[in-house]
Design a protein around this motif. Structure first.
Motif, PDB file in Angstrom:
ATOM      1  N   SER A 272     -21.759  10.421 -14.139  1.00 25.42           N
ATOM      2  CA  SER A 272     -20.899  11.173 -13.169  1.00 25.42           C
ATOM      3  C   SER A 272     -21.133  12.666 -13.533  1.00 25.42           C
ATOM      4  N   PHE A 273     -22.388  12.995 -13.062  1.00 26.63           N
ATOM      5  CA  PHE A 273     -22.887  14.447 -13.429  1.00 26.63           C
ATOM      6  C   PHE A 273     -23.409  14.887 -11.881  1.00 26.63           C
ATOM      7  N   THR A 274     -22.929  16.359 -11.768  1.00 28.33           N
ATOM      8  CA  THR A 274     -23.312  16.794 -10.268  1.00 28.33           C
ATOM      9  C   THR A 274     -23.624  18.452 -10.356  1.00 28.33           C
ATOM     10  N   SER A 275     -24.301  18.881  -9.396  1.00 33.19           N
ATOM     11  CA  SER A 275     -24.326  20.426  -9.278  1.00 33.19           C
ATOM     12  C   SER A 275     -23.007  20.742  -8.678  1.00 33.19           C
ATOM     13  N   VAL A 276     -22.702  21.784  -8.847  1.00 30.57           N
ATOM     14  CA  VAL A 276     -21.361  22.362  -8.271  1.00 30.57           C
ATOM     15  C   VAL A 276     -21.700  23.767  -7.426  1.00 30.57           C
ATOM     16  N   SER A 277     -22.233  24.640  -7.933  1.00 29.30           N
ATOM     17  CA  SER A 277     -22.525  25.940  -7.245  1.00 29.30           C
ATOM     18  C   SER A 277     -23.710  26.504  -7.642  1.00 29.30           C
ATOM     19  N   LEU A 278     -24.461  27.093  -6.644  1.00 25.63           N
ATOM     20  CA  LEU A 278     -25.579  28.202  -6.923  1.00 25.63           C
ATOM     21  C   LEU A 278     -25.257  29.222  -7.395  1.00 25.63           C
ATOM     22  N   SER A 279     -24.379  30.098  -6.904  1.00 25.99           N
ATOM     23  CA  SER A 279     -24.074  31.271  -7.223  1.00 25.99           C
ATOM     24  C   SER A 279     -22.364  31.420  -7.448  1.00 25.99           C
ATOM     25  N   PRO A 280     -22.011  31.489  -8.900  1.00 25.83           N
ATOM     26  CA  PRO A 280     -22.668  31.316  -9.908  1.00 25.83           C
ATOM     27  C   PRO A 280     -23.286  29.797 -10.061  1.00 25.83           C
ATOM     28  N   PRO A 281     -24.218  29.692 -11.123  1.00 25.44           N
ATOM     29  CA  PRO A 281     -24.901  28.209 -11.307  1.00 25.44           C
ATOM     30  C   PRO A 281     -23.875  27.317 -12.256  1.00 25.44           C
ATOM     31  N   LEU A 282     -23.270  26.510 -11.437  1.00 26.15           N
ATOM     32  CA  LEU A 282     -22.361  25.527 -12.262  1.00 26.15           C
ATOM     33  C   LEU A 282     -22.655  24.183 -11.911  1.00 26.15           C
ATOM     34  N   VAL A 283     -22.496  23.254 -13.136  1.00 31.75           N
ATOM     35  CA  VAL A 283     -22.595  21.799 -12.809  1.00 31.75           C
ATOM     36  C   VAL A 283     -21.361  21.287 -13.522  1.00 31.75           C
ATOM     37  N   ALA A 284     -21.098  19.933 -13.156  1.00 29.27           N
ATOM     38  CA  ALA A 284     -19.868  19.181 -13.796  1.00 29.27           C
ATOM     39  C   ALA A 284     -20.371  17.949 -14.277  1.00 29.27           C
ATOM     40  N   PHE A 285     -19.440  17.438 -15.284  1.00 25.99           N
ATOM     41  CA  PHE A 285     -19.776  15.955 -15.712  1.00 25.99           C
ATOM     42  C   PHE A 285     -18.162  15.532 -15.903  1.00 25.99           C
ATOM     43  N   LEU A 286     -17.870  14.107 -15.854  1.00 21.50           N
ATOM     44  CA  LEU A 286     -16.658  13.830 -15.861  1.00 21.50           C
ATOM     45  C   LEU A 286     -16.548  12.521 -16.849  1.00 21.50           C
ATOM     46  N   PRO A 287     -16.237  13.261 -18.125  1.00 21.48           N
ATOM     47  CA  PRO A 287     -16.019  12.111 -19.295  1.00 21.48           C
ATOM     48  C   PRO A 287     -14.614  11.485 -19.280  1.00 21.48           C
ATOM     49  N   GLY A 288     -14.521  10.320 -19.667  1.00 24.02           N
ATOM     50  CA  GLY A 288     -13.219   9.399 -19.771  1.00 24.02           C
ATOM     51  C   GLY A 288     -12.598  10.154 -20.953  1.00 24.02           C
ATOM     52  N   LYS A 289     -10.989  10.111 -20.772  1.00 19.67           N
ATOM     53  CA  LYS A 289     -10.302  10.617 -21.510  1.00 19.67           C
ATOM     54  C   LYS A 289     -10.009   9.939 -22.904  1.00 19.67           C
ATOM     55  N   THR A 290     -10.665   8.658 -22.927  1.00 19.84           N
ATOM     56  CA  THR A 290     -10.809   8.031 -23.912  1.00 19.84           C
ATOM     57  C   THR A 290     -11.692   8.354 -25.030  1.00 19.84           C
ATOM     58  N   SER A 291     -12.763   8.959 -24.543  1.00 13.84           N
ATOM     59  CA  SER A 291     -13.903   9.457 -25.149  1.00 13.84           C
ATOM     60  C   SER A 291     -13.654  10.119 -26.564  1.00 13.84           C
ATOM     61  N   SER A 292     -14.121   9.465 -27.703  1.00 16.78           N
ATOM     62  CA  SER A 292     -14.208  10.271 -28.865  1.00 16.78           C
ATOM     63  C   SER A 292     -15.072  11.409 -29.226  1.00 16.78           C
ATOM     64  N   THR A 293     -16.091  11.491 -28.090  1.00 17.50           N
ATOM     65  CA  THR A 293     -17.303  12.580 -28.269  1.00 17.50           C
ATOM     66  C   THR A 293     -16.760  13.831 -27.758  1.00 17.50           C
ATOM     67  N   PHE A 294     -15.968  13.727 -26.379  1.00 20.54           N
ATOM     68  CA  PHE A 294     -15.928  14.836 -25.769  1.00 20.54           C
ATOM     69  C   PHE A 294     -15.069  15.998 -26.339  1.00 20.54           C
ATOM     70  N   PRO A 295     -13.919  15.492 -27.048  1.00 15.22           N
ATOM     71  CA  PRO A 295     -13.139  16.411 -27.993  1.00 15.22           C
ATOM     72  C   PRO A 295     -14.206  17.348 -28.796  1.00 15.22           C
ATOM     73  N   VAL A 296     -15.361  16.843 -29.389  1.00 20.65           N
ATOM     74  CA  VAL A 296     -16.056  17.375 -30.333  1.00 20.65           C
ATOM     75  C   VAL A 296     -16.989  18.545 -29.149  1.00 20.65           C
ATOM     76  N   ILE A 297     -17.449  18.136 -28.387  1.00 23.90           N
ATOM     77  CA  ILE A 297     -17.958  18.751 -27.276  1.00 23.90           C
ATOM     78  C   ILE A 297     -17.177  20.187 -27.033  1.00 23.90           C
ATOM     79  N   ALA A 298     -15.853  19.811 -26.572  1.00 27.80           N
ATOM     80  CA  ALA A 298     -14.994  20.625 -25.963  1.00 27.80           C
ATOM     81  C   ALA A 298     -14.665  21.689 -26.984  1.00 27.80           C
ATOM     82  N   GLU A 299     -14.526  21.335 -28.380  1.00 22.09           N
ATOM     83  CA  GLU A 299     -14.258  22.308 -29.174  1.00 22.09           C
ATOM     84  C   GLU A 299     -15.512  23.146 -29.574  1.00 22.09           C
ATOM     85  N   ARG A 300     -16.516  22.911 -29.339  1.00 23.92           N
ATOM     86  CA  ARG A 300     -17.732  23.769 -29.619  1.00 23.92           C
ATOM     87  C   ARG A 300     -18.032  24.647 -28.387  1.00 23.92           C
TER      88      ARG A 300
END
Length: 168
Positions: A46-74
């Motif tokens: 679940s990944f998509t482009s969002v906007s050209l100006s400004p350039p934005l993208v999005a992804f949708l991690p599950g709330k049970t992910s143990s990896t996403f909190p590490v990414i969010a902290e960084r």
């Protein structure tokens, strides 16, 4: 049958998943580093482009992910669009625990986040916003740098199976 919000019918989750599985998607590896500088990653379809100006993208991690909190902290991440021959990387990054990058070749990209060798494209981002969305988050990333290999073919996911593009 309707829920307490009479506008929304109760849907069987298996049916919901099966029907939405008819929409093919690419497979991305979202990578970052933990506080010790070690590579972390997860696979996301679940990944998509969002906007050209400004350039934005999005992804949708599950709330049970143990990896996403590490990414969010960084606060930074790299989207790696996996190539048709990288199903094994998808599987390696999908498991919980262990050294997911033991066999994965990569180099530091923007913000030193891993750019996986052989990926179709990579997109280095800074987290702009995180929104609640049911059992997932919607993560908006501001694109800081990106590149692509126009000769590579992407790994696709369709009807619960990995696929690749076929030339006509």
């Amino acid at each position: 049958m309707l829920t307490s919000d009479s506008r929304c019918p109760v849907l069987d989750t298996a049916r919901f998943r099966a029907v939405l599985g008819h929409f093919p998607s690419g497979i991305t590896a979202i990578t970052s580093r933990d506080v010790q500088g070690r590579p972390v990653g997860m696979t996301v379809a679940s990944f998509t482009s969002v906007s050209l100006s400004p350039p934005l993208v999005a992804f949708l991690p599950g709330k049970t992910s143990s990896t996403f909190p590490v990414i969010a902290e960084r606060g930074t991440f790299c989207v790696n669009v996996l190539a048709a021959d990288q199903e094994w990387i998808c599987r390696a990054l999908s498991v919980s625990g262990g050294d997911k990058f033991a066999e994965v070749s990569w180099r530091p990209g923007p913000h030193s986040d891993p750019v996986i060798d052989g990926a179709v494209a990579w997109i280095g981002c800074t987290i702009e916003a995180v929104h609640d969305a049911g059992d997932h988050h919607i993560v908006i990333g501001r694109v800081d740098d990106l590149d692509a290999d126009s000769t590579a073919s992407p790994l696709l996911f369709f009807q619960s199976r990995y696929n690749r593009l076929v030339s006509a």
